[in-house]
Design an enzyme around this catalytic site. Sequence first.
Site, mmCIF file in Angstrom:
data_model
loop_
_atom_site.group_PDB
_atom_site.id
_atom_site.type_symbol
_atom_site.label_atom_id
_atom_site.label_comp_id
_atom_site.label_asym_id
_atom_site.label_seq_id
_atom_site.Cartn_x
_atom_site.Cartn_y
_atom_site.Cartn_z
ATOM 1 N N GLU A 213 0.877 -1.176 0.000
ATOM 2 C CA GLU A 213 0.000 0.000 0.000
ATOM 3 C C GLU A 213 0.909 1.220 0.000
ATOM 4 O OE1 GLU A 213 -3.130 0.003 -0.425
ATOM 5 O OE2 GLU A 213 -3.489 -2.148 -0.226
ATOM 6 N N CYS A 247 -2.356 9.118 2.367
ATOM 7 C CA CYS A 247 -1.891 8.487 1.125
ATOM 8 C C CYS A 247 -2.776 8.856 -0.059
ATOM 9 C CB CYS A 247 -1.797 6.982 1.284
ATOM 10 S SG CYS A 247 -3.313 6.207 1.843
#
Length: 472
Positions: A213, A247
């Site tokens: 991720e 993110c």
Amino acid sequence: MSLQASLQAMLDAQRAALARQPATLARRREALRALRTAVWEHRDALVAAVSRDFGGRAPAETLALEIFVLLDQLRFAERHVARWMRRRRVPGSWFLLPARAFIEVQPLGVVGIIGAWNYPVLLTLGPLIDALAAGNHALVKPSELAPHTAAAIAALLAEAFPPEHVLAVPGGREVAEAFCRLPLDHLLFTGSTRVGRAVMAAAAEHLVPVTLELGGKSPAIVHDSYPIARAAERILGAKLLNAGQTCVAPDYVLLPVGQVGAFEAAAREAVAARYPHFVGNADYTRIGSEVHLERLHGLVADARARGATVVELRGADEDPPPGDRLVFPTLILGATPEMAVMQEEIFGPLLPVVAYDALDEALVFVNARPRPLALYYFDDDRRRQDRVLAETRSGGVTFNDCLLHLAQHHLPFGGVGPSGMGRYHGRHGFETFSKQRGVMVQGRWSAASLLAPPYAGRAGRLLDLMLRWVGR
Ligand code: TXE
């Protein structure tokens, strides 16, 4: 015992425990319930720890974006795990009839999770939800860059689980590196693309499958027809959560050339409405570390030196006191590709603005860059939305807002290319941490036996017939 050997011993103990106790539905539900209770009971400690690590993180942000999301994901998993783990009958292939086939979903075994510092609770315990729903045991490495949270997580997990089921392994880079060398059954890492490469290289030694991720520069594109004030309000709102250290934060914005002025004015208003002042305002999150503070100052200085107009969206007379890692919301107007702020993921409250003439040009700009984790497009026109979907690639998409696809339980979450690989959340995470085992049950009579040699006679003729059936 060396670090590597002691980690290996933890892994062995978990493997042995898993072999003793099958991952029944009841055990999985019990584990999810235990984690939910622990997060609920430790919520104040977690909020305080995160705030200490950031040198100021808005408590409401920790509660809304980490604790609430976690608890709701846990509830969702508890509700659906029985269905997810059910054996799935599939139709048998015609040439193998009457054989039956089904998919048996099983835990992978012992999985490793490496968390990040920017949402240190959610990005550490979120993947654990999916791993537990899938019936795994887990070693969890919280980020040492959020040390107070790492300690709080270790305490919470120690209370909720025996170490042979779930164990926190706090520590720094050395521990992270040793962790990646373990012969785990799966490894999920959240962090930068650079470290993601090292994680995958280390995992390759034992062929440990990885979910990465990562991040990237997620663009927000605003179409000329979209109300600019609404776009500005939503983009700035999303950007300033956690002071941009998200993110999936919109990294930069592509605006129709004539709308830059209106966007700036609306951005100023949106920021002032949310944060009437910054110094001493606990609603505005600080930067995670000195290193990142310096990095952000460097990005602004570089952009300014290369001719950008830097607009800080703040009251004129405010200056952060020494030691306060406060970075004001900042527009970088006239951003160009040579500027560092347009080359690396910003991970802070700076928003470069790039003007475009026609949508084609905006799409070319996006497609000339590495595939981002998210893409945001503001436009009510369905046909153009579809066009943008068809002509771009990204981990996920939200139309007419930012970030929120991440909170949809039924959507897979994960990047593509340099923004990551694999997916998690809900059923998708359950599947990431499960083995989907293909099982065939042969009938009393076997069609396959008709094809046994000698091939010169009946078997050959049958094969010929079958080939014609599928080939012509
Ligand atoms: O440093 P590092 P940071 C992005 C974001 C940010 C950038 C830098 O753009 O600006 O990454 O992040 C461990 N094997 N994201 O400051 O150096 C080390 O122990 C295994 C996106 O975090 O990239 C430490 O915990 N582990 C993101 C961490 O990596 C290793 C979340 C430091 O990462 C290792 C965070 C190795 N060889 C940052 N070397 C997101 N997707 O949300 C270091 N580490």
